[in-house]
Design an enzyme around this catalytic site. Structure first.
Site, PDB file in Angstrom:
ATOM      1  N   ALA A 143       0.943  -1.223  -0.062  1.00 33.32           N
ATOM      2  CA  ALA A 143       0.086   0.085   0.183  1.00 33.32           C
ATOM      3  C   ALA A 143       0.685   1.231  -0.074  1.00 33.32           C
ATOM      4  O   ALA A 143       0.547   2.262  -0.580  1.00 33.32           O
ATOM      5  CB  ALA A 143      -0.895   0.236   1.151  1.00 33.32           C
ATOM      6  N   CYS A 144       2.035   1.159   0.960  1.00 33.65           N
ATOM      7  CA  CYS A 144       2.688   2.432   1.077  1.00 33.65           C
ATOM      8  C   CYS A 144       3.647   2.889  -0.298  1.00 33.65           C
ATOM      9  O   CYS A 144       4.205   3.963  -0.621  1.00 33.65           O
ATOM     10  CB  CYS A 144       4.001   2.129   2.006  1.00 33.65           C
ATOM     11  SG  CYS A 144       3.123   1.588   3.487  1.00 33.65           S
TER      12      CYS A 144
END
Lengths: 129, 396
Positions: free
Chosen positions: B330-331
């Site tokens: 996600a990051c």
């Protein structure tokens, strides 16, 4: 994408690890979200004598953890409570907007560690009574 | 390539590829010399039209289409997926309003389907197993009388798993629906044969075959009719109006020709490098796993996950050492959501966060793989030593 300061703290993080006999421990975040941090503090004469961190997360999460320990070390508890997400980001020369919320949790972890220390202190005093 | 004495190794080919210099050479005359509009009557126009038709033929040969006219040029795989799904759904609205697709599709398929839901269509995302392979029994169950279109990815570029398109096609046709296949990552790496595979519509990307970005194609079976997305002057048999991107389409044709002639040997070469990387990283680094199927796998794809750490910090560390890869974390994404493809295979969020995608290309050699194999274990160790999730026995 990241400032030079962020990259410096990511590649050479300060104060990583654990303090086995820590006076206060604070954990924030959630591995599901991709960020989890634990701060360990050692207190002497109301000052943060030593501080270490462990972080699971992105570059920003690691850099903010490292910067927070650097800002907090040697400060009194009250001074350390004033370290905020914004001041950590500012000391790092800014963070990408998407990282401001999710990866900038280190100040919260520090505050949690201080609260943990205060809680223990209170409990000890009560037990002495 | 080296910059500041650091070797530069690009291994993000599923995201973007360099354009083959033979392709560039073929394109150049169409910028300044043969600049006519293919719809024009005169010599300049007819020259451009002839060149377009040649490209159409090269692409139809690559996929064994029944005739060149089945190839419709678009602005890329995203437009082709949109055109196939929306064009078919709207055309067949009266016959049925359900679309069945899989849980491991590209966002251009996912969001095309979702946009149709807002217009009263139904969409079902059929599940996959832990390798990312479609559950065929569930797929069959999901296709009902209302279903006129099934859209499935040939091979997902993120995990590399190749779907059994032939078997899927049999199920879809038995149920009376049409099959659209997103062959963006597959076409150019493995043999894709629309006749043999039983495909009705197929998305093809040009950049994935070392041609320019911003151009793609949709194969549309000769007998099929769809509604266009873009209305105008009626180019591309009325299915995609707008003056054709001539120079890029010329490059597309050349890229398809090169692919047809060189794919077999190139894929064989990449499989060797791929497998040496997979083994060379899983063996020495504990708690490291392969995403996707070990055998039914695209030749370029090395998708791994390293437990207890997060993908973006792996990417950053790699980039500092001159290796450019990708992650499903996600990051590392704009959306701050881990890859839906990894989650669909049953991975937990924290496992998806630790993923690393290396996609190889023509420029990569075994030496590059050896460099990466040497580099990664120390990066993983460093990050794991910092992580509160790492079990004690791994700490150094």
């Amino acid at each position: 994408m990241y400032s030079n300061k962020v990259m410096d703290h990511f590649t050479h993080p300060r104060n990583t690890g654990e303090i086995i006999d820590a006076d206060g421990v604070g954990t924030v975040g959630n591995p599901t979200c991709g960020d989890l941090m634990t701060m360990y503090i050692k207190i002497k004469d109301n000052r943060i004598e030593d501080i270490k961190f462990k972080t699971f997360g992105c570059g920003a999460a690691i850099a903010t953890s490292s910067m927070t320990t650097e800002l907090a070390k040697g400060k009194t508890i009250d001074e350390a409570m004033k370290i905020s997400r914004a001041s950590v980001a500012e000391s790092l020369g800014g963070l990408p907007k998407v990282k401001m919320h999710c990866s900038n949790l280190a100040a919260d972890a520090l505050h949690a560690a201080i609260e943990d220390y205060k809680g223990k202190l209170k409990k000890n005093k009560e037990e002495q009574k | 390539m080296t910059i500041n004495n650091v070797r530069q190794i690009y291994v993000d080919h599923s995201a973007g590829k360099p354009v083959d210099s033979r392709v560039v050479d073929e394109m150049l005359p169409y910028f300044k010399a043969s600049y006519g509009n293919p719809s024009s009557f005169h010599r300049f126009g007819q020259e451009a039209k002839q060149a377009l038709d040649n490209s159409r033929e090269d692409i139809s040969k690559l996929i064994n289409a029944e005739k060149p006219e089945t190839i419709i040029f678009t602005s890329g795989a995203t437009e082709s997926n949109n055109l196939a799904i929306k064009g078919m759904a709207i055309r067949n609205r009266k016959k049925g309003t359900k679309i069945v697709t899989s849980a491991v599709e590209h966002m251009s398929v996912v969001n095309s389907c979702k946009s149709l839901v807002r217009q009263g269509f139904q969409t079902t995302f059929s599940p996959v197993d832990s390798y990312g392979l479609l559950d065929l029994a569930k797929l069959e169950e999901n296709i009902d009388e209302q279903t006129k279109l099934v859209s499935v990815v040939y091979a997902n570029g993120e995990i590399g798993t190749i779907q059994p398109i032939n078997e899927i096609s049999e199920i879809v046709h038995k149920k009376g629906a049409y099959l659209h296949v997103d062959a963006t990552a597959a076409c150019g790496q493995i043999p894709v044969n629309v006749k043999k595979d039983g495909i009705d519509l197929m998305t093809i990307s040009c950049n994935d075959m070392y041609g320019p970005k911003g151009v793609g194609a949709l194969y549309l079976k000769d007998s099929l009719r769809i509604d266009p997305l873009l209305h105008g002057g009626g180019q591309e048999r009325g299915l995609r109006s707008g003056t054709e991107n001539v120079s890029s389409i010329i490059g597309f044709g050349k890229a398809a020709e090169i692919t047809r002639l060189e794919m077999k040997s190139e894929s064989k070469r990449l499989v060797k490098i791929r497998d040496s990387l997979i083994q060379g990283l899983i063996d020495p680094v504990p708690y490291t796993f392969l995403n996707g199927h070990p055998k039914k796998r695209l030749p370029d794809n090395v998708s791994l996950r390293f437990n207890f750490i997060e993908g973006e910090s792996i990417l950053l560390s790699l980039a500092l050492s001159g290796v450019f890869a990708s992650s499903g974390s996600a990051c590392a994404a704009k959306t701050l959501q881990p890859s839906h493809v990894l989650l669909a295979m049953g991975l937990k969020h924290e496992e998806a966060h630790g993923s690393l995608m290396i996609t190889l290309g023509r420029q990569n050699t075994q030496k590059d793989a050896d460099y990466i194999k040497e580099l990664i274990p120390s990066i993983i160790d460093r990050l794991r030593n910092m992580s509160p999730l790492t079990p004690k026995e791994l700490k150094k």
